[in-house]
Motif scaffolding. Sequence first.
Motif, PDB file in Angstrom:
ATOM      1  N   THR A 226       1.041  -1.266   0.062  1.00  0.00           N
ATOM      2  CA  THR A 226      -0.073   0.107  -0.247  1.00  0.00           C
ATOM      3  C   THR A 226       0.802   1.220   0.035  1.00  0.00           C
ATOM      4  O   THR A 226       1.989   1.279   0.406  1.00  0.00           O
ATOM      5  CB  THR A 226      -1.113   0.026   1.267  1.00  0.00           C
ATOM      6  OG1 THR A 226      -0.133  -0.278   2.389  1.00  0.00           O
ATOM      7  CG2 THR A 226      -2.084  -1.065   1.139  1.00  0.00           C
ATOM      8  N   VAL A 227       0.380   2.223  -0.481  1.00  0.00           N
ATOM      9  CA  VAL A 227       1.056   3.531  -0.705  1.00  0.00           C
ATOM     10  C   VAL A 227       0.001   4.754  -0.021  1.00  0.00           C
ATOM     11  O   VAL A 227      -1.128   4.572  -0.379  1.00  0.00           O
ATOM     12  CB  VAL A 227       1.303   3.846  -2.358  1.00  0.00           C
ATOM     13  CG1 VAL A 227       2.101   5.208  -2.384  1.00  0.00           C
ATOM     14  CG2 VAL A 227       2.121   2.953  -2.799  1.00  0.00           C
ATOM     15  N   ALA A 228       0.881   5.770   0.638  1.00  0.00           N
ATOM     16  CA  ALA A 228       0.336   6.891   0.757  1.00  0.00           C
ATOM     17  C   ALA A 228       1.021   7.953   0.545  1.00  0.00           C
ATOM     18  O   ALA A 228       2.206   7.937   0.194  1.00  0.00           O
ATOM     19  CB  ALA A 228      -0.248   6.805   2.559  1.00  0.00           C
ATOM     20  N   THR A 229       0.389   9.142   0.323  1.00  0.00           N
ATOM     21  CA  THR A 229       1.069  10.485  -0.249  1.00  0.00           C
ATOM     22  C   THR A 229       1.294  11.827   0.828  1.00  0.00           C
ATOM     23  O   THR A 229       0.083  11.745   1.411  1.00  0.00           O
ATOM     24  CB  THR A 229       0.606  11.050  -1.563  1.00  0.00           C
ATOM     25  OG1 THR A 229      -0.608  11.299  -1.303  1.00  0.00           O
ATOM     26  CG2 THR A 229       0.570   9.907  -2.600  1.00  0.00           C
TER      27      THR A 229
ATOM     28  N   THR B 133       3.158   6.364   8.395  1.00  0.00           N
ATOM     29  CA  THR B 133       2.433   6.022   9.624  1.00  0.00           C
ATOM     30  C   THR B 133       1.251   6.443   9.814  1.00  0.00           C
ATOM     31  O   THR B 133       0.338   5.607  10.373  1.00  0.00           O
ATOM     32  CB  THR B 133       3.481   6.647  10.936  1.00  0.00           C
ATOM     33  OG1 THR B 133       4.917   6.345  10.442  1.00  0.00           O
ATOM     34  CG2 THR B 133       2.906   6.398  12.136  1.00  0.00           C
ATOM     35  N   LEU B 134       0.831   7.794   9.356  1.00  0.00           N
ATOM     36  CA  LEU B 134      -0.561   8.211   9.806  1.00  0.00           C
ATOM     37  C   LEU B 134      -1.291   7.286   8.941  1.00  0.00           C
ATOM     38  O   LEU B 134      -2.550   6.908   9.397  1.00  0.00           O
ATOM     39  CB  LEU B 134      -0.574   9.635   9.384  1.00  0.00           C
ATOM     40  CG  LEU B 134      -1.741  10.390   9.547  1.00  0.00           C
ATOM     41  CD1 LEU B 134      -2.119  10.283  11.147  1.00  0.00           C
ATOM     42  CD2 LEU B 134      -1.615  11.643   8.991  1.00  0.00           C
ATOM     43  N   CYS B 135      -1.159   6.877   7.718  1.00  0.00           N
ATOM     44  CA  CYS B 135      -2.048   6.165   6.799  1.00  0.00           C
ATOM     45  C   CYS B 135      -2.147   4.670   6.930  1.00  0.00           C
ATOM     46  O   CYS B 135      -2.725   4.041   6.319  1.00  0.00           O
ATOM     47  CB  CYS B 135      -1.951   6.748   5.264  1.00  0.00           C
ATOM     48  SG  CYS B 135      -2.459   8.377   4.998  1.00  0.00           S
ATOM     49  N   GLY B 136      -0.962   4.249   7.679  1.00  0.00           N
ATOM     50  CA  GLY B 136      -0.966   2.902   7.668  1.00  0.00           C
ATOM     51  C   GLY B 136      -0.306   2.234   6.432  1.00  0.00           C
ATOM     52  O   GLY B 136      -0.929   0.818   6.302  1.00  0.00           O
ATOM     53  N   ALA B 137       0.497   2.848   5.818  1.00  0.00           N
ATOM     54  CA  ALA B 137       0.930   2.326   4.416  1.00  0.00           C
ATOM     55  C   ALA B 137       2.289   1.714   4.542  1.00  0.00           C
ATOM     56  O   ALA B 137       3.040   2.021   5.503  1.00  0.00           O
ATOM     57  CB  ALA B 137       1.056   3.453   3.254  1.00  0.00           C
ATOM     58  N   ASP B 138       2.673   0.878   3.401  1.00  0.00           N
ATOM     59  CA  ASP B 138       3.837   0.372   3.361  1.00  0.00           C
ATOM     60  C   ASP B 138       5.036   1.186   2.799  1.00  0.00           C
ATOM     61  O   ASP B 138       6.054   1.239   3.511  1.00  0.00           O
ATOM     62  CB  ASP B 138       3.740  -1.014   2.471  1.00  0.00           C
ATOM     63  CG  ASP B 138       3.017  -2.130   2.892  1.00  0.00           C
ATOM     64  OD1 ASP B 138       3.268  -2.374   4.083  1.00  0.00           O
ATOM     65  OD2 ASP B 138       1.760  -2.397   2.225  1.00  0.00           O
ATOM     66  N   ILE B 139       4.342   2.276   1.874  1.00  0.00           N
ATOM     67  CA  ILE B 139       5.127   3.170   1.464  1.00  0.00           C
ATOM     68  C   ILE B 139       4.729   4.534   1.577  1.00  0.00           C
ATOM     69  O   ILE B 139       3.355   4.770   1.292  1.00  0.00           O
ATOM     70  CB  ILE B 139       5.629   2.954  -0.031  1.00  0.00           C
ATOM     71  CG1 ILE B 139       6.394   1.344  -0.180  1.00  0.00           C
ATOM     72  CG2 ILE B 139       6.563   3.673  -0.615  1.00  0.00           C
ATOM     73  CD1 ILE B 139       6.380   0.915  -1.759  1.00  0.00           C
ATOM     74  N   GLY B 140       5.133   5.382   1.844  1.00  0.00           N
ATOM     75  CA  GLY B 140       5.068   6.967   1.845  1.00  0.00           C
ATOM     76  C   GLY B 140       5.887   7.700   0.889  1.00  0.00           C
ATOM     77  O   GLY B 140       7.044   7.300   0.765  1.00  0.00           O
ATOM     78  N   VAL B 141       5.050   8.422   0.114  1.00  0.00           N
ATOM     79  CA  VAL B 141       5.728   9.194  -0.821  1.00  0.00           C
ATOM     80  C   VAL B 141       5.280  10.758  -0.519  1.00  0.00           C
ATOM     81  O   VAL B 141       4.133  11.264  -0.186  1.00  0.00           O
ATOM     82  CB  VAL B 141       5.139   8.998  -2.090  1.00  0.00           C
ATOM     83  CG1 VAL B 141       5.711   9.903  -3.270  1.00  0.00           C
ATOM     84  CG2 VAL B 141       5.234   7.627  -2.496  1.00  0.00           C
ATOM     85  N   SER B 142       6.289  11.760  -0.619  1.00  0.00           N
ATOM     86  CA  SER B 142       6.029  13.057  -0.384  1.00  0.00           C
ATOM     87  C   SER B 142       6.673  13.917  -1.126  1.00  0.00           C
ATOM     88  O   SER B 142       7.562  13.626  -2.182  1.00  0.00           O
ATOM     89  CB  SER B 142       6.623  13.455   1.130  1.00  0.00           C
ATOM     90  OG  SER B 142       8.113  13.504   1.069  1.00  0.00           O
ATOM     91  N   SER B 143       6.365  15.287  -1.493  1.00  0.00           N
ATOM     92  CA  SER B 143       6.659  16.115  -2.223  1.00  0.00           C
ATOM     93  C   SER B 143       6.751  17.680  -1.523  1.00  0.00           C
ATOM     94  O   SER B 143       6.005  18.036  -0.694  1.00  0.00           O
ATOM     95  CB  SER B 143       5.834  16.308  -3.606  1.00  0.00           C
ATOM     96  OG  SER B 143       4.574  16.967  -3.192  1.00  0.00           O
ATOM     97  N   THR B 144       7.865  18.222  -1.608  1.00  0.00           N
ATOM     98  CA  THR B 144       8.019  19.778  -1.146  1.00  0.00           C
ATOM     99  C   THR B 144       8.905  20.323  -2.148  1.00  0.00           C
ATOM    100  O   THR B 144       9.918  19.969  -2.641  1.00  0.00           O
ATOM    101  CB  THR B 144       8.478  19.796   0.311  1.00  0.00           C
ATOM    102  OG1 THR B 144       8.616  21.063   0.475  1.00  0.00           O
ATOM    103  CG2 THR B 144      10.046  19.138   0.293  1.00  0.00           C
TER     104      THR B 144
END
Length: 159
Positions: A21-24, A90-101
Amino acid sequence: MSNLHRSAEAAVAKAREHGLTVATGESLTAGMIAAVLADTPGASAMLQGGIVAYQNEVKSGVLGVSAELLAEVGSVDGRVAEAMAAGTRTLCGADIGVSSTGVAGPDPHDGKAVGRVYIGIATASGSFASSYDFEGNRAEIRGQACAAALEQLLKALPS
């Protein structure tokens, strides 16, 4: 079909194949990464959710980015991107977190030039950030950042 949508299709397929699973957690792209993934058939099996953390108060208060780090380096920094990805995961309970800034312009921000972008990836084994210098107007820089995030997500997924 655009390269952006091809990358999204590949990421959705790989994540589903491996049951991941993935969260952004998005600042610069303001939900674009999650939206492009969600436009892809099969995304409901892998997309946990996303957080638009445009302001530093949301980065720290929701995603858990250190307020001290934000005060020290500003919002456009690789360590901030890493922390955003980890907090989102962590917040979304995902296997992978992806971020952009980053800085879409028209003016520099926090001492960073227009086009400077950081994409963060967080997995169970840790987090990292990649930096980019894009050119173009706001929409073009945001689109390039979204494409870069999908590329980094693809690299983070098992082959």
